[in-house]
Write an enzyme that holds these catalytic residues in place. Structure first.
Site, PDB file in Angstrom:
ATOM      1  N   ARG A 144       0.825  -1.217   0.000  1.00  0.00           N
ATOM      2  CA  ARG A 144       0.000   0.000   0.000  1.00  0.00           C
ATOM      3  C   ARG A 144       0.859   1.269   0.000  1.00  0.00           C
ATOM      4  O   ARG A 144       0.427   2.300  -0.521  1.00  0.00           O
ATOM      5  CB  ARG A 144      -0.943  -0.002   1.211  1.00  0.00           C
ATOM      6  CG  ARG A 144      -2.157  -0.887   0.982  1.00  0.00           C
ATOM      7  CD  ARG A 144      -3.067  -0.920   2.177  1.00  0.00           C
ATOM      8  NE  ARG A 144      -4.388  -1.429   1.809  1.00  0.00           N
ATOM      9  CZ  ARG A 144      -5.347  -1.704   2.662  1.00  0.00           C
ATOM     10  NH1 ARG A 144      -5.161  -1.548   3.957  1.00  0.00           N
ATOM     11  NH2 ARG A 144      -6.523  -2.156   2.244  1.00  0.00           N
TER      12      ARG A 144
ATOM     13  N   LYS B 171     -13.118  -9.535   8.946  1.00  0.00           N
ATOM     14  CA  LYS B 171     -14.067  -8.418   9.108  1.00  0.00           C
ATOM     15  C   LYS B 171     -15.471  -8.891   8.725  1.00  0.00           C
ATOM     16  O   LYS B 171     -16.052  -8.457   7.721  1.00  0.00           O
ATOM     17  CB  LYS B 171     -13.640  -7.244   8.234  1.00  0.00           C
ATOM     18  CG  LYS B 171     -12.368  -6.552   8.730  1.00  0.00           C
ATOM     19  CD  LYS B 171     -12.009  -5.384   7.840  1.00  0.00           C
ATOM     20  CE  LYS B 171     -10.761  -4.688   8.328  1.00  0.00           C
ATOM     21  NZ  LYS B 171     -10.255  -3.687   7.390  1.00  0.00           N
TER      22      LYS B 171
ATOM     23  N   GLY C 237      -5.550  -5.441   2.473  1.00  0.00           N
ATOM     24  CA  GLY C 237      -4.223  -5.350   3.070  1.00  0.00           C
ATOM     25  C   GLY C 237      -3.623  -6.721   3.347  1.00  0.00           C
ATOM     26  O   GLY C 237      -2.511  -7.034   2.899  1.00  0.00           O
TER      27      GLY C 237
ATOM     28  N   GLY D  98     -12.295  -4.245   1.504  1.00  0.00           N
ATOM     29  CA  GLY D  98     -13.701  -3.847   1.595  1.00  0.00           C
ATOM     30  C   GLY D  98     -14.081  -2.897   0.460  1.00  0.00           C
ATOM     31  O   GLY D  98     -15.169  -3.001  -0.116  1.00  0.00           O
TER      32      GLY D  98
END
Ligand SMILES: Nc1ncnc2c1ncn2[C@@H]1O[C@H](COP(=O)(O)OP(=O)(O)OP(=O)(O)O)[C@@H](O)[C@H]1O
Ligand SMILES: O=C(O)[C@H](O)COP(=O)(O)O
Length: 396
Positions: free
Chosen positions: A36, A197, A352, A375
């Site tokens: 990232r 998540k 990630g 997401g």
């Protein structure tokens, strides 16, 4: 992408607030995957060369509005300095007099990194006051945080009410690639969803059922679905209040003719530890023993998932199949990474930790697109407007 980009701005001598997604996986203070950060470099380098005064901002993890040194961006400042070959100073906060002073001292081409914006409660609430304080630091706003574009937060959306707001090169690249690949995907189209998540992503799955032909569900996400089937999950990560939703999703998938593949066997461990005692159990007939937890998919599941992947022509993958950070529980994720790498169609891996897992498996260069969004890419794929993109100036 019908939004203005950093190319449309005259940035020389201007203070430019650049929202990045530097939410990188960490082991203590060690960055375990810098994808990232590397992905943000084209925008940062462009701004440096164009003589802008660059103010970088990001969140890291979920510190819930509290200052927590565990989520400090210090390791990111260090890595950025190495990658850019120039010192990137970091402030102790993301607003306030110290930050203002440091911003005032910036010369053209300098780069300053602000501390984690989520140390302020107002960030995730998109508090207009906080957004105004961020905006007061700069003349222009660039959003390059594709990974956080699905969040309407003060530094991703609110700030754009106060400054000319455009997209960075990473944001542009992600939206353009995914828009093209997913508009009319080659079928069969398979989504692979895993990770931890669960409550965030389980609602996304409902809309995804209208887009895909097959859905593989593994990792922590699978547990809630296995519970919905009545299986024993022991102490596994699962969201009890989403079990009914999971059951409804399985029924909906069936009515839509979407094939859903869940783990048939699981690697279960006696505790959440790299050297914990572990064994393989059949998900249906044995289940997870009480006091144990499912931390990876088993060998039978790996084979089934491989066959499903083999017959796919478009794959979107988000979320590891297990706790891949621990070697004993990384086999399922590595197996899926290798299977996806063999697919000759379009393969998009996002998130990630998912990208870190693909890097760890050594197959990153065999994916069509490595997305910095987990997401965010799922919500984009769902067809939802991303608030971080909506807030930017239209390219009329
Ligand atoms: N069975 C499991 N039990 C507990 N944790 C799990 C399990 N399977 C995967 N995980 C954890 O899930 C985490 C990654 O999940 P997450 O949903 O954040 O994916 P991601 O790729 O980082 O996507 P995003 O960018 O949206 O955060 C990893 O830290 C991994 O250890
Ligand atoms: O890792 C991600 O998906 C992004 O950085 C967003 O993080 P969040 O899910 O904590 O908002």
């Amino acid at each position: 992408m019908n939004k203005k980009t950093v190319r449309d701005l005259d940035v020389k001598g201007k203070k430019v607030f650049v929202r990045c997604d530097f939410n990188v996986p960490l082991d203590g203070e060690q960055i375990t995957d810098d994808t990232r950060i590397v992905a943000a470099l084209p925008t940062v380098r462009y701004l440096i060369e164009a003589g802008a005064r660059v103010i970088l901002a990001s969140h890291l993890g979920r510190p819930k509005g509290e200052v927590n040194p565990k989520y400090s961006l210090n390791p990111v400042a260090k890595r950025l300095s190495e990658l850019l070959g120039k010192q990137v100073e970091k402030t102790q906060d993301s607003i306030g007099p110290e930050v203002q002073e440091r911003v005032n001292l910036l010369a053209d081409g300098d780069v300053l990194l602000l501390e984690n914006v989520r140390f302020h409660k107002g960030e995730e609430k998109n508090d207009p006051e906080l957004a105004k304080q961020f905006a007061a630091l700069a003349d222009l706003y660039v959003n390059d945080a594709f990974g956080t574009a699905h969040r309407a937060h003060a530094s991703t959306a609110g700030i754009a009410d106060h400054l000319p707001a455009v997209a960075g090169f990473l944001m542009e690249k992600e939206i353009n690639f995914m828009g093209k690949a997913l508009e009319d995907p080659n079928r069969p189209f398979t989504a692979i969803i895993g990770g931890a998540k669960v409550s965030d992503k389980i609602t996304v799955l409902e809309n995804l059922l209208h887009k895909v032909d097959q859905m593989i569900i593994g990792g922590g996400m699978a547990n809630t679905f296995l519970k919905a089937l009545g299986y024993q999950l022991g102490d596994s990560l699962l969201e009890a209040d989403r079990v009914e939703l999971a059951a409804a999703l399985l029924a909906k998938a069936e009515s839509l003719g979407v094939m859903v593949f869940l783990p048939e066997d699981l690697v279960v461990a006696s505790e959440f530890k790299a050297d914990a005692e572990h064994k393989v159990v059949d998900a249906e007939t044995e289940g997870v023993p009480s006091g144990w937890m499912a931390l990876d998919i088993g060998p039978k599941t790996m084979r089934t998932f491989e066959l499903v992947v083999q017959r796919s022509n478009t794959i979107v993958w988000n979320g590891p199949m297990g706790v891949f950070e621990m070697d004993a529980f990384s086999k399922g994720t590595i197996s899926v990474a290798n299977s996806v790498a063999k697919c000759t169609g379009t393969t998009i891996v996002g998130g990630g930790d998912s990208v870190a897992a693909v890097e760890k498996s050594g197959v990153a260069d065999r994916m069509s697109h490595i997305s910095t969004g987990g997401g965010a890419s799922l919500e984009f794929l769902e067809g939802k407007a991303l608030p971080g993109v909506v807030a930017l100036l239209d390219n009329k």
